[in-house]
Design a protein around this motif. Structure first.
Motif, PDB file in Angstrom:
ATOM      1  N   ASN A  32       0.848  -1.186   0.000  1.00 45.27           N
ATOM      2  CA  ASN A  32       0.000   0.000   0.000  1.00 45.27           C
ATOM      3  C   ASN A  32       0.890   1.245   0.000  1.00 45.27           C
ATOM      4  N   PRO A  33       0.861   2.070  -1.054  1.00 45.01           N
ATOM      5  CA  PRO A  33       1.792   3.201  -1.137  1.00 45.01           C
ATOM      6  C   PRO A  33       1.516   4.298  -0.122  1.00 45.01           C
ATOM      7  N   PHE A  34       0.338   4.256   0.521  1.00 42.98           N
ATOM      8  CA  PHE A  34       0.058   5.232   1.567  1.00 42.98           C
ATOM      9  C   PHE A  34       0.530   4.735   2.930  1.00 42.98           C
ATOM     10  N   ALA A  35       0.943   3.488   3.002  1.00 44.30           N
ATOM     11  CA  ALA A  35       1.515   2.941   4.231  1.00 44.30           C
ATOM     12  C   ALA A  35       3.036   2.844   4.149  1.00 44.30           C
ATOM     13  N   THR A  36       3.537   2.476   2.968  1.00 47.01           N
ATOM     14  CA  THR A  36       4.968   2.328   2.727  1.00 47.01           C
ATOM     15  C   THR A  36       5.349   3.117   1.478  1.00 47.01           C
ATOM     16  N   ILE A  37       6.439   3.848   1.541  1.00 45.67           N
ATOM     17  CA  ILE A  37       6.825   4.691   0.406  1.00 45.67           C
ATOM     18  C   ILE A  37       6.973   3.853  -0.858  1.00 45.67           C
ATOM     19  N   ASP A  38       6.358   4.330  -1.921  1.00 45.83           N
ATOM     20  CA  ASP A  38       6.537   3.748  -3.250  1.00 45.83           C
ATOM     21  C   ASP A  38       7.932   4.147  -3.728  1.00 45.83           C
ATOM     22  N   GLN A  39       8.910   3.271  -3.480  1.00 46.95           N
ATOM     23  CA  GLN A  39      10.304   3.644  -3.713  1.00 46.95           C
ATOM     24  C   GLN A  39      10.618   3.839  -5.190  1.00 46.95           C
ATOM     25  N   THR A  40       9.921   3.127  -6.052  1.00 51.10           N
ATOM     26  CA  THR A  40      10.199   3.235  -7.485  1.00 51.10           C
ATOM     27  C   THR A  40       9.710   4.553  -8.055  1.00 51.10           C
ATOM     28  N   GLY A  41       8.526   5.001  -7.648  1.00 49.40           N
ATOM     29  CA  GLY A  41       7.947   6.221  -8.187  1.00 49.40           C
ATOM     30  C   GLY A  41       8.193   7.420  -7.291  1.00 49.40           C
ATOM     31  N   VAL A  42       7.497   7.459  -6.161  1.00 51.12           N
ATOM     32  CA  VAL A  42       7.655   8.561  -5.210  1.00 51.12           C
ATOM     33  C   VAL A  42       9.098   8.636  -4.729  1.00 51.12           C
ATOM     34  N   GLY A  43       9.682   7.475  -4.487  1.00 51.24           N
ATOM     35  CA  GLY A  43      11.077   7.445  -4.023  1.00 51.24           C
ATOM     36  C   GLY A  43      12.041   8.039  -5.029  1.00 51.24           C
ATOM     37  N   ALA A  44      11.759   7.834  -6.319  1.00 51.80           N
ATOM     38  CA  ALA A  44      12.630   8.413  -7.348  1.00 51.80           C
ATOM     39  C   ALA A  44      12.594   9.930  -7.295  1.00 51.80           C
ATOM     40  N   LEU A  45      11.413  10.503  -7.080  1.00 50.75           N
ATOM     41  CA  LEU A  45      11.307  11.960  -6.940  1.00 50.75           C
ATOM     42  C   LEU A  45      12.050  12.454  -5.705  1.00 50.75           C
ATOM     43  N   MET A  46      11.983  11.688  -4.633  1.00 49.85           N
ATOM     44  CA  MET A  46      12.701  12.074  -3.416  1.00 49.85           C
ATOM     45  C   MET A  46      14.213  12.072  -3.661  1.00 49.85           C
ATOM     46  N   ARG A  47      14.696  11.063  -4.358  1.00 50.47           N
ATOM     47  CA  ARG A  47      16.134  11.012  -4.674  1.00 50.47           C
ATOM     48  C   ARG A  47      16.555  12.228  -5.513  1.00 50.47           C
ATOM     49  N   ILE A  48      15.730  12.572  -6.485  1.00 55.26           N
ATOM     50  CA  ILE A  48      16.027  13.730  -7.339  1.00 55.26           C
ATOM     51  C   ILE A  48      16.100  15.003  -6.486  1.00 55.26           C
ATOM     52  N   ALA A  49      15.114  15.166  -5.590  1.00 52.85           N
ATOM     53  CA  ALA A  49      15.077  16.364  -4.757  1.00 52.85           C
ATOM     54  C   ALA A  49      16.293  16.438  -3.833  1.00 52.85           C
ATOM     55  N   VAL A  50      16.690  15.307  -3.269  1.00 53.06           N
ATOM     56  CA  VAL A  50      17.872  15.276  -2.397  1.00 53.06           C
ATOM     57  C   VAL A  50      19.114  15.673  -3.188  1.00 53.06           C
ATOM     58  N   GLU A  51      19.287  15.055  -4.338  1.00 56.66           N
ATOM     59  CA  GLU A  51      20.475  15.318  -5.152  1.00 56.66           C
ATOM     60  C   GLU A  51      20.514  16.769  -5.613  1.00 56.66           C
ATOM     61  N   LYS A  52      19.404  17.266  -6.134  1.00 54.80           N
ATOM     62  CA  LYS A  52      19.383  18.635  -6.646  1.00 54.80           C
ATOM     63  C   LYS A  52      19.475  19.658  -5.516  1.00 54.80           C
ATOM     64  N   GLY A  53      18.821  19.365  -4.409  1.00 59.94           N
ATOM     65  CA  GLY A  53      18.871  20.292  -3.290  1.00 59.94           C
ATOM     66  C   GLY A  53      20.284  20.475  -2.777  1.00 59.94           C
ATOM     67  N   ARG A  54      21.017  19.387  -2.675  1.00 63.65           N
ATOM     68  CA  ARG A  54      22.390  19.466  -2.157  1.00 63.65           C
ATOM     69  C   ARG A  54      23.360  20.027  -3.194  1.00 63.65           C
ATOM     70  N   GLN A  55      23.020  19.928  -4.461  1.00 71.97           N
ATOM     71  CA  GLN A  55      23.858  20.577  -5.474  1.00 71.97           C
ATOM     72  C   GLN A  55      23.879  22.083  -5.262  1.00 71.97           C
ATOM     73  N   THR A  56      22.717  22.625  -4.899  1.00 73.69           N
ATOM     74  CA  THR A  56      22.605  24.069  -4.703  1.00 73.69           C
ATOM     75  C   THR A  56      23.064  24.490  -3.308  1.00 73.69           C
ATOM     76  N   ARG A  57      22.629  23.727  -2.307  1.00 77.12           N
ATOM     77  CA  ARG A  57      22.917  24.089  -0.912  1.00 77.12           C
ATOM     78  C   ARG A  57      23.434  22.843  -0.194  1.00 77.12           C
ATOM     79  N   LYS A  58      24.753  22.756  -0.062  1.00 77.26           N
ATOM     80  CA  LYS A  58      25.365  21.535   0.464  1.00 77.26           C
ATOM     81  C   LYS A  58      24.881  21.183   1.871  1.00 77.26           C
ATOM     82  N   ASP A  59      24.595  22.204   2.677  1.00 80.05           N
ATOM     83  CA  ASP A  59      24.224  21.949   4.071  1.00 80.05           C
ATOM     84  C   ASP A  59      22.707  21.950   4.282  1.00 80.05           C
ATOM     85  N   ILE A  60      21.943  21.830   3.207  1.00 75.09           N
ATOM     86  CA  ILE A  60      20.487  21.857   3.370  1.00 75.09           C
ATOM     87  C   ILE A  60      20.039  20.703   4.266  1.00 75.09           C
TER      88      ILE A  60
END
Length: 954
Positions: free
Chosen positions: A876-904
């Motif tokens: 159930n994606p509302f109980a456990t993170i959908d790592q393939t879809g939602v998780g991919a967006l989270m990875r992108i946000a982490v990577e891009k966020g730290r590219q701009t602001r290393k200590d974010i």
């Protein structure tokens, strides 16, 4: 599968082999009667090109596999091989690997070409080691057990067949060889019943309340003895012969075919049935609950039978090296004399405690106690093992890491560290994070339980307290639970078919069965409260009643059960806080002396040493903050400010603001809300004692604050002194077709910046007051629903402007930051831009899941269950993170966020923040913290520590 040519094994007179072979008073060296048709021989198979290995044998102190090979051999096969390697008395056998199961389903339920010859060779090895021959109709025949063996233990979910190899001829050979007619015909009766059910599909039809073989059996007992509940071991050989004839007639009636007499055909059918059971309904439900991938498959184990039903010097049992309910280091388990293993776990007879074996069979008990110590020393974990005693000799049939309750898991882990069996890191990894909920689960209120009436006592199989309406059928229990009723599932004994009802129930109560019965095993794993073997209960499925000492309870009546004490109470009993909550949250001195409390505290200390991520809490009140900090939270990851608007008279001021038609009128209403919010924030900062607080500004759409019913609208109009039509018009104006994607979050603050300004002033004034009193407030202001950098820029400008004013007015400096929630896909994809302004990101995975999947959390109940069954979504994606879809967006946000602001600073504040698999994913992508509800903090702390330790180990 092809079949093997009949051949007699070489005989050996070595003491080891004599000990391994069944007790046979008459063992004549007559030639074996051949069975038709002829089988391919193992010798012929060895002349062909070398094929992939699918069959792994063990026996006589040797094994092709070992305990590390669970993915290939399944848990049962790997551990049988391992027990053989370390010298424990294991009857010979072989494992058909999980690769065959995968092949079987990938190739339309067919088998690899090499498998048939390898099975034939495996049977040949068993024959050689045990000194008996499969299908032998002239002397003691080799009989085998065929069992499943998944990588992760799935008790009772898949199929087992015992005594395979019996037919009208081999049963006579068995009778002659043992001089024990009742034993021989009892084995044959059991085999036909199991095989008919599992392989031939002679099962309950629509409208039938009982299994058809059981109905035949009980009918015979009633006709012959006037007692349909006569125990099976009271039946004579002649009784059993008659029952067998009736069983065969039932098979012919239901299937249109005679019961198969060819042992090789029987073996082929049994292996296919076990592989087939991997996809039966109960196995699928179980896998879905425990996140076991379907692609893992199951192994099949074929093992020489040893017999616990030869008489009173024989028996079968299930035991644990420690108490699986409490974790106490005692030899724990139960056994039945003159019985096979299925009798113990099926719950058809209530067994005796294994301690009684010391009186009845002292030599066997001493050997079992020795084996118990060897198992724990070798496997370094609490073991659940099955054994058979045949004519005084002990044989081991299985061992596995035992299922245990959350309380037991914590105790076993901490005590094994003290004993030097494991280190603290292993102890942290050993406790399933989701089982900590059980440690925090309520218990019966001390005062209320003293006034309650105990109506029956049974065995304490699953600790804790549960009250509910009683239901005698799994389907009706599920229906009741779906209507938000508290349910107790009451059965004579449970079976795997009851799994859905057990999942739905608060607790489980059975009239028969012991602490290793199906009900007890499954309840412990699920963390369900359970009382088994309450013999005073008389269940009538047809009338839907439970009778105890003349008092009748109907389906839907309330009962309460204490799975720690094994007691059953009439009516509903109030519950109270667990020992851990009493000690940590309520500071109860008596509770702090308890073993459970001390073990829990020790485990949390180890978690603090092993973790990388910290754990915060989602909290809106000082009390919630206080509770979370008691559990080890180090700040707030989410304060929902809108929750503060619903208390007392605040909602009226909020409604006045929404109904205002000018900026001045809105500001006047907001001025009424300001002191309320300031007071709330101060209380939170005070409780935090210097820890940070992430405060989300107003998020939900405004229509949620307005009344919808006519009467409520009239009351509000009267209170505010305005026409009711004005309220009705405003409700109409604010109506949205899709509020989740509408006028909410930062969009409210951009349209009405005065709302943001009021909230910012409340935060900063409260922080200034807190700092003045020495509480060191650290507010982190979070702007919700940002998808564009400009949205955040506009809101941050308002916040900074208010901060400058408050700091100047109060002549102070406030340590604050401003960030955003990443909860829409565009926010994640443009995180590098947004991080130019945002000092932190917090993933709002509730909405991020909805906007990414295009699924409404509130409306997905109609299609998500079948999606899970069809494995469109694995969880159930509302109980456990959908790592393939939602998780991919989270990875992108982490990577891009730290590219701009290393200590974010990066965190998560959605409901996923307290779910173990999601917490481990957050660690893997490098978040700094997770945030969850106060009573999920221990779960998140343990999961975070496990993730960090696993990463270091890699």
């Amino acid at each position: 599968m092809a079949k093997k040519a009949a051949r007699a094994p070489k005989r050996s007179a070595t003491p080891a082999r004599r000990a391994a072979r069944p007790s046979t008073p008459a063992r004549k060296a007559a030639p074996r009667k051949a069975t038709a048709p002829l089988r391919k021989s193992a010798a012929r198979a060895t002349t062909t090109a070398k094929a992939a290995k699918y069959v792994y044998s063990w026996g006589a102190g040797k094994a092709d596999g070992n305990g590390t090979m669970k993915p290939l051999l399944g848990g049962k096969g790997a551990n049988l091989a391992e027990m053989g390697r370390i010298g424990l008395p294991v009857p010979a056998g072989f494992t058909i690997s999980t690769e065959v199961c995968t092949y079987y389903y990938d190739n339309k339920r067919t088998y690899p070409a090499a498998l048939q010859a390898q099975i034939a060779a495996g049977i040949g090895k068993i024959e050689k080691i045990m000194g008996v021959t499969f299908g032998d109709a002239t002397r003691f025949p080799l009989l085998v057990a065929v069992r499943s063996g998944a990588r992760d233990s799935m008790p009772g979910m898949m199929d087992t067949i015992l005594n395979l190899g019996l037919n009208d001829e081999t049963v006579i050979a068995l009778e002659r060889a043992t001089q024990n007619p009742r034993f021989a015909w009892d084995c044959y009766r059991r085999f036909i019943q199991m095989y008919g059910d599992v392989v031939l599909g002679v099962q309950k039809r629509a409208g039938e309340d009982h299994e058809p073989f059981e109905t035949v059996l009980e009918t015979y007992k009633d006709e012959t003895y006037g007692n349909g509940h006569l125990e099976d071991n009271k039946l004579t050989a002649d009784d059993l012969k008659t029952i067998i004839d009736r069983f065969k007639a039932l098979v012919k009636e239901r299937t249109g075919k005679a019961f198969p007499s060819d042992p090789w055909q029987q073996l082929e059918g049994a292996v296919s049935a076990v592989f087939g059971s991997w996809m039966n309904d109960r196995a699928i439900v179980y896998r879905r609950k425990y996140n076991i991938p379907a692609e893992w498959g199951t192994a099949v184990n074929v093992q020489a039978m040893v017999f616990g039903n030869t008489g009173d010097e024989s028996g079968s049992g299930v035991a644990f090296t420690r108490d699986p309910a409490t974790g106490e280091k005692v030899f724990y388990g139960e056994f039945l004399l003159n019985a096979q293993g299925e009798d113990v776990v099926a719950g058809v007879r209530t067994p005796e405690a294994v301690a009684e074996l010391a009186k009845q069979m002292p030599k066997a008990y001493k050997e079992l106690d020795r084996i118990r110590k060897v198992l724990e020393t070798h496997f370094k974990d609490m073991q659940d093992f099955e054994f058979t005693i045949q004519d005084g000799t002990v044989y081991m049939l299985q061992t596995r890491n035992g299922k245990r309750t959350g309380v037991a898991a914590v105790r076993i882990a901490t005590e094994m560290v003290k004993e030097g069996l494991i280190d603290w890191k292993t102890a942290v990894m050993r406790v399933p994070a989701d089982q900590l909920d059980q440690v925090l689960a309520p218990i019966f209120d001390r005062v209320a339980v003293k006034k309650a009436n105990v109506i029956a006592r049974g065995l304490p199989a699953g600790p804790g307290a549960a009250s509910g309406e009683i239901y005698f059928n799994a389907d009706r229990a599920v229906e009741a639970a779906a209507k938000d009723k508290k349910v107790l599932l009451v059965r004579v004994e449970t079976s795997p078919e009851d799994l859905r009802g057990m999942i739905a129930a608060e607790g489980i109560l059975t009239a028969r069965g012991g602490v290793s019965s199906h009900a007890a095993l499954v309840a412990r794993q699920m963390g369900k409260v359970c009382v088994c073997g309450a013999a005073a209960l008389h269940v009538d499925y047809n009338k839907r009643t439970l009778t105890v000492d003349g008092t009748v309870y109907n389906e839907g009546d309330w009962l309460s059960i204490d799975g720690t004490a094994g007691e059953v109470y009439a009516g509903r009993i109030e519950t109270g806080a667990s020992e851990v909550i009493q000690g940590l949250v309520e500071n109860d001195a008596e509770a702090k002396k308890g073993r459970t409390f001390k073990n829990f505290v020790q485990l949390m200390k180890w978690c603090a040493e092993g973790t990388r991520m910290t754990v915060r809490t989602n909290a809106d009140t000082p009390e919630q903050v206080r509770n979370a900090l008691a559990f080890g939270a180090v700040g707030i990851g989410l304060t929902r400010t809108e929750h503060m608007f619903f208390e007392g008279d605040r909602i009226d001021a909020m409604r006045e603001m929404i109904l205002a038609e000018s900026l001045e009128a809105r500001q006047e209403a907001l001025a009424k809300l300001l002191p309320y919010q300031r007071e709330d924030f101060f209380g939170i900062f005070k409780e935090l004692k210097g820890y940070p607080a992430t405060i989300r500004f107003l998020d939900p759409p405004l229509h949620e604050f307005l009344p919808n019913s006519g009467d409520q609208q009239k009351d509000l109009a009267k209170k505010l002194g305005i026409p009711v039509e004005k309220i009705q018009q405003r409700v109409h104006d604010l109506h949205e077709f899709n509020p989740m994607l509408g006028f909410r979050g930062c969009r409210l603050g951009i349209r009405y910046p005065e709302i943001t300004a009021m909230q910012a002033r409340a935060v900063f004034e409260a922080a200034a007051d807190a700092n003045k009193k020495g509480y060191k407030a650290k507010p982190e202001i979070m702007i919700p629903l940002v998808g564009f950098k400009k949205e955040l820029d506009l809101q941050v400008e308002v916040v900074h402007e208010v901060a400058r004013k408050v700091q100047a007015e109060r002549k102070t400096t406030i340590n604050y930051s401003v960030g955003t929630m990443i909860e829409v896909p565009r926010g994640a994809l443009t995180a590098d831009e947004i991080a130019q302004t945002a000092e932190f990101f917090s993933f709002g995975t509730n909405d991020l899941t909805q906007t990414t999947l295009g699924m409404s959390r509130d409306d997905s109940g109609s299609f998500l269950p079948p999606y899970e069954e069809l494995e469109i979504v694995k969880k159930n994606p509302f109980a456990t993170i959908d790592q393939t879809g939602v998780g991919a967006l989270m990875r992108i946000a982490v990577e891009k966020g730290r590219q701009t602001r290393k200590d974010i600073k990066l965190g998560i504040c959605g409901e996923h923040g307290g779910e173990p698999d999601s917490v481990k994913f957050c660690d893997a992508i490098g978040l700094d913290y997770v945030s969850c509800s106060p009573f999920r903090v221990p779960v998140a702390r343990l999961a975070a520590a496990q993730a960090a330790l696993a990463a270091k180990k890699k």
